[in-house]
Structures are given as C-alpha cells and as structure tokens.
Design a protein around this motif. Structure first.
Motif, PDB file in Angstrom:
ATOM      1  N   LEU A  38       0.828  -1.208   0.000  1.00 32.30           N
ATOM      2  CA  LEU A  38       0.000   0.000   0.000  1.00 32.30           C
ATOM      3  C   LEU A  38       0.861   1.257   0.000  1.00 32.30           C
ATOM      4  O   LEU A  38       0.578   2.229  -0.722  1.00 32.30           O
ATOM      5  N   ALA A  39       1.935   1.254   0.803  1.00 32.84           N
ATOM      6  CA  ALA A  39       2.832   2.415   0.833  1.00 32.84           C
ATOM      7  C   ALA A  39       3.526   2.595  -0.508  1.00 32.84           C
ATOM      8  O   ALA A  39       3.655   3.722  -1.009  1.00 32.84           O
ATOM      9  N   LEU A  40       3.965   1.494  -1.105  1.00 27.40           N
ATOM     10  CA  LEU A  40       4.608   1.575  -2.413  1.00 27.40           C
ATOM     11  C   LEU A  40       3.640   2.088  -3.472  1.00 27.40           C
ATOM     12  O   LEU A  40       3.998   2.927  -4.315  1.00 27.40           O
ATOM     13  N   GLY A  41       2.395   1.605  -3.419  1.00 29.20           N
ATOM     14  CA  GLY A  41       1.401   2.093  -4.369  1.00 29.20           C
ATOM     15  C   GLY A  41       1.112   3.574  -4.181  1.00 29.20           C
ATOM     16  O   GLY A  41       0.895   4.305  -5.160  1.00 29.20           O
ATOM     17  N   GLY A  42       1.104   4.045  -2.923  1.00 29.41           N
ATOM     18  CA  GLY A  42       0.892   5.461  -2.668  1.00 29.41           C
ATOM     19  C   GLY A  42       2.000   6.328  -3.239  1.00 29.41           C
ATOM     20  O   GLY A  42       1.744   7.401  -3.797  1.00 29.41           O
ATOM     21  N   VAL A  43       3.242   5.853  -3.117  1.00 31.16           N
ATOM     22  CA  VAL A  43       4.365   6.609  -3.678  1.00 31.16           C
ATOM     23  C   VAL A  43       4.268   6.679  -5.197  1.00 31.16           C
ATOM     24  O   VAL A  43       4.478   7.745  -5.810  1.00 31.16           O
ATOM     25  N   VAL A  44       3.935   5.552  -5.813  1.00 25.35           N
ATOM     26  CA  VAL A  44       3.796   5.537  -7.274  1.00 25.35           C
ATOM     27  C   VAL A  44       2.657   6.448  -7.723  1.00 25.35           C
ATOM     28  O   VAL A  44       2.783   7.197  -8.704  1.00 25.35           O
ATOM     29  N   ALA A  45       1.528   6.415  -7.016  1.00 23.70           N
ATOM     30  CA  ALA A  45       0.398   7.268  -7.371  1.00 23.70           C
ATOM     31  C   ALA A  45       0.742   8.748  -7.200  1.00 23.70           C
ATOM     32  O   ALA A  45       0.374   9.587  -8.037  1.00 23.70           O
ATOM     33  N   LEU A  46       1.481   9.064  -6.125  1.00 23.31           N
ATOM     34  CA  LEU A  46       1.890  10.459  -5.909  1.00 23.31           C
ATOM     35  C   LEU A  46       2.835  10.929  -7.006  1.00 23.31           C
ATOM     36  O   LEU A  46       2.738  12.064  -7.488  1.00 23.31           O
ATOM     37  N   TYR A  47       3.736  10.054  -7.420  1.00 19.82           N
ATOM     38  CA  TYR A  47       4.666  10.386  -8.502  1.00 19.82           C
ATOM     39  C   TYR A  47       3.912  10.631  -9.811  1.00 19.82           C
ATOM     40  O   TYR A  47       4.177  11.599 -10.535  1.00 19.82           O
ATOM     41  N   ALA A  48       2.960   9.751 -10.107  1.00 20.46           N
ATOM     42  CA  ALA A  48       2.175   9.910 -11.333  1.00 20.46           C
ATOM     43  C   ALA A  48       1.341  11.185 -11.286  1.00 20.46           C
ATOM     44  O   ALA A  48       1.204  11.890 -12.296  1.00 20.46           O
ATOM     45  N   ALA A  49       0.774  11.507 -10.117  1.00 19.89           N
ATOM     46  CA  ALA A  49       0.003  12.737  -9.988  1.00 19.89           C
ATOM     47  C   ALA A  49       0.879  13.963 -10.192  1.00 19.89           C
ATOM     48  O   ALA A  49       0.461  14.954 -10.821  1.00 19.89           O
ATOM     49  N   GLY A  50       2.110  13.901  -9.677  1.00 21.53           N
ATOM     50  CA  GLY A  50       3.030  15.017  -9.886  1.00 21.53           C
ATOM     51  C   GLY A  50       3.353  15.232 -11.358  1.00 21.53           C
ATOM     52  O   GLY A  50       3.413  16.366 -11.844  1.00 21.53           O
ATOM     53  N   LEU A  51       3.565  14.148 -12.079  1.00 17.90           N
ATOM     54  CA  LEU A  51       3.826  14.258 -13.516  1.00 17.90           C
ATOM     55  C   LEU A  51       2.637  14.874 -14.250  1.00 17.90           C
ATOM     56  O   LEU A  51       2.810  15.709 -15.152  1.00 17.90           O
ATOM     57  N   ALA A  52       1.429  14.473 -13.853  1.00 11.41           N
ATOM     58  CA  ALA A  52       0.237  15.003 -14.515  1.00 11.41           C
ATOM     59  C   ALA A  52       0.023  16.476 -14.180  1.00 11.41           C
ATOM     60  O   ALA A  52      -0.309  17.285 -15.063  1.00 11.41           O
ATOM     61  N   ILE A  53       0.209  16.847 -12.915  1.00  9.43           N
ATOM     62  CA  ILE A  53      -0.012  18.239 -12.505  1.00  9.43           C
ATOM     63  C   ILE A  53       0.995  19.170 -13.174  1.00  9.43           C
ATOM     64  O   ILE A  53       0.649  20.277 -13.617  1.00  9.43           O
ATOM     65  N   LEU A  54       2.241  18.744 -13.263  1.00  9.06           N
ATOM     66  CA  LEU A  54       3.291  19.573 -13.867  1.00  9.06           C
ATOM     67  C   LEU A  54       3.342  19.451 -15.390  1.00  9.06           C
ATOM     68  O   LEU A  54       4.212  20.051 -16.018  1.00  9.06           O
ATOM     69  N   ASP A  55       2.430  18.672 -15.943  1.00  2.86           N
ATOM     70  CA  ASP A  55       2.332  18.509 -17.399  1.00  2.86           C
ATOM     71  C   ASP A  55       3.654  17.995 -17.983  1.00  2.86           C
ATOM     72  O   ASP A  55       4.175  18.531 -18.960  1.00  2.86           O
ATOM     73  N   ILE A  56       4.191  16.959 -17.358  1.00  2.00           N
ATOM     74  CA  ILE A  56       5.415  16.328 -17.837  1.00  2.00           C
ATOM     75  C   ILE A  56       5.033  15.066 -18.600  1.00  2.00           C
ATOM     76  O   ILE A  56       4.423  14.158 -18.041  1.00  2.00           O
ATOM     77  N   SER A  57       5.359  15.040 -19.867  1.00  2.00           N
ATOM     78  CA  SER A  57       4.996  13.915 -20.719  1.00  2.00           C
ATOM     79  C   SER A  57       6.224  13.428 -21.473  1.00  2.00           C
ATOM     80  O   SER A  57       7.191  14.185 -21.662  1.00  2.00           O
ATOM     81  N   PRO A  58       6.231  12.174 -21.926  1.00  2.00           N
ATOM     82  CA  PRO A  58       7.363  11.676 -22.714  1.00  2.00           C
ATOM     83  C   PRO A  58       7.615  12.489 -23.978  1.00  2.00           C
ATOM     84  O   PRO A  58       8.762  12.667 -24.389  1.00  2.00           O
TER      85      PRO A  58
END
Length: 289
Positions: A38-58
C-alpha cells in the motif's frame, strides 16, 4: 568431527520450536506485506500525480532533449571572440570569487558567537537557546536568491548586494552547524579547566574552542566552494559577478560565448574544490593527530 553430528541434530530439533515462537518475524503475514504494498502504491500514485499536474509527458521530454542537443551544438567551440571580452569575463569571475569569499567569511564570523548561544552545553537558559535556534531557522529558511532580490532593493544592484545575500543565507546554516559541533564536543577538557579553578569563559576558550575550531574551518572551506556557484546564480538577478554576463549572453543567444563563461566557472569551481579538499583533509588530519 564426532561432535558435529549430535550438535546438528540438536539444532534441527530446536528449529521447529523456534519457528513456532517467532512465526511473525520469520514469516511475515499478509498485514505487513499489504501495508508495504500500500505504501509503495501510494508513492507511485503520488509520482504519477506530480507528472500530470506539472504537465510532464514523454513527448515533451523527447522534444526538450532534442532542443538541448541543438543548443549544445551551437555552443561548440566555446570562445570569448575577443581578448577584451575575455578580460571582462575574467574580471567578472574575480568579482564572483570576491562575493563568495566575503559573504562566506562574514557569515562565519557573525555566526560563531551565535553558535555558542545555540548550543545546549554552553547556554543552559532554555529561552535563550530556543530563541536563538528559531532565529537561525528563520534566516536559513530563506534561499540565497531571495536574499539577493531583497538586498538589491535595499542597497541597489551590484556585488555588495550579492555579498550580503550570501552572508544572510550562510549565517543561519553556519549557526546551526557550529552549535551542533559544539554540542558534540568532549566534556572532559571543560571539566579539566574547571577543576583547575578556571571560570566558565576559560573552560569554553580552552576546553571547547580547540576541539571545534578545525571543524569550523572545514565548514568555511566547503561553503566557500559552494558559494562560488551560488554567487554565479545570484549574479543573474543583478547581484554582480559573472552571472550577469552569462544571463545577457543567453538572452541574446550568444551560445559560444555563454559556453566559454560556463567553462570558466566550471574550471574555477573544480580548482577551488581540489584546493579546499586538500585543506580540509590537512585540518582534520592535524586535529586527529
């Protein structure tokens, strides 16, 4: 060899009881594993949310890397173009070193007495200790670039504002580091001075200062090397030094000259780092000896 068989049999016989007594430690249940997942999933979700909020895309990363490659190609070969420009850049680099040196040394001198006030083994008054620590935290929480913008509005553009900015930013850091070094000093020399009839100030002067002075010197050398880079950054906002020239060159797309200025800064920082490492090693070695 004759005892190995019975000893092994005894250990194997006791292993069942050991596993039964410490089953939770030997074989963690689903609760501990579930919490970790659960903690690992939370970190991954937070990282993905940060990428989306900052509009960082490949796509943006790939495009940025391509543009970075184009700019790097435009920087070759680094050149000042004329001898007069090289002299101007060299003088500005010397100004940057002066800003870093004066700011670092002034901050260290001002933070030295404050560091003693913030140390628990020197000042027993909790109110003084608390106010000193919180004051250092407040000063340290403001970045060097912010201090530069503040002092530019106070004293105007130029290296004076840059030196004041580095002094304020380093004052809080020096005070914290010095107080921590004082608190970890050995108590026995202080007790030795007190046992011979020395006063409180004498015990600090002869019992604490000789222990922490090499640490202070090493910290000042490290901060000077770090502040050489900081002085370049604050020069971009008008606090003097070579950063102002670098900012102007990038603004007018003079990439070859900008590359030459960056190369000058890199060589200078590398030279300072090499010298300061040797000096810090000598200071710490002398202390150990």
């Amino acid at each position: 060899m004759t005892r190995a068989g019975p000893l092994r049999a005894t250990l194997l016989a006791g292993s069942d009881g050991l596993e039964a007594r410490h089953a939770a430690l030997i074989a963690p249940g689903w609760r501990s594993r579930g919490g970790m997942m659960l903690a690992l999933g939370g970190v991954v979700a937070l990282y993905a949310a940060g990428l989306a909020i900052l509009d960082i895309s490949p796509a943006r990363i790939a495009g940025g890397l391509g543009r970075l490659g184009d700019i790097a190609a435009l920087m070759v070969p680094p050149t000042p173009e004329t001898w007069s420009r090289f002299q101007i850049y060299l003088a500005a680099l010397g100004q940057t070193l002066s800003i870093a040196f004066l700011g670092t040394l002034t901050a260290a001198l001002l933070a030295l007495p404050v560091g003693f006030l913030a140390a628990r083994n020197v000042v027993a008054n909790r109110i003084v200790h608390l106010l000193t620590r919180r004051g250092l935290d407040t000063v340290r929480s403001v970045d060097t670039l912010v201090w530069a913008l503040i002092w530019i509005n106070v004293v105007g553009l130029g290296p004076f504002a840059g030196a004041l900015a580095i002094m304020c930013a380093d004052f809080g850091a020096f005070g914290k580091l010095m107080s921590e070094a004082i608190e970890t000093a050995d108590r026995r020399p202080v007790e030795g001075v007190l046992s011979t009839g020395g006063g409180r100030l004498a015990s600090i002067r002869f019992g604490v200062v000789p222990q922490v002075l090499p640490v202070f010197a090493s910290q000042v050398l490290y901060f000077f090397e770090s502040n050489t880079r900081s002085a370049t950054i604050i020069g971009i906002v008008g606090a003097g030094g070579i950063g102002l020239h670098l900012s102007e060159l990038i603004r007018v797309l003079e990439w070859q000259q900008a590359a030459f200025v960056i190369l000058m800064v890199l060589v200078t920082v590398a030279a300072i780092d090499a010298v300061s490492q040797r000096l810090r090693a000598a200071i710490i070695g002398r202390r150990a000896g």
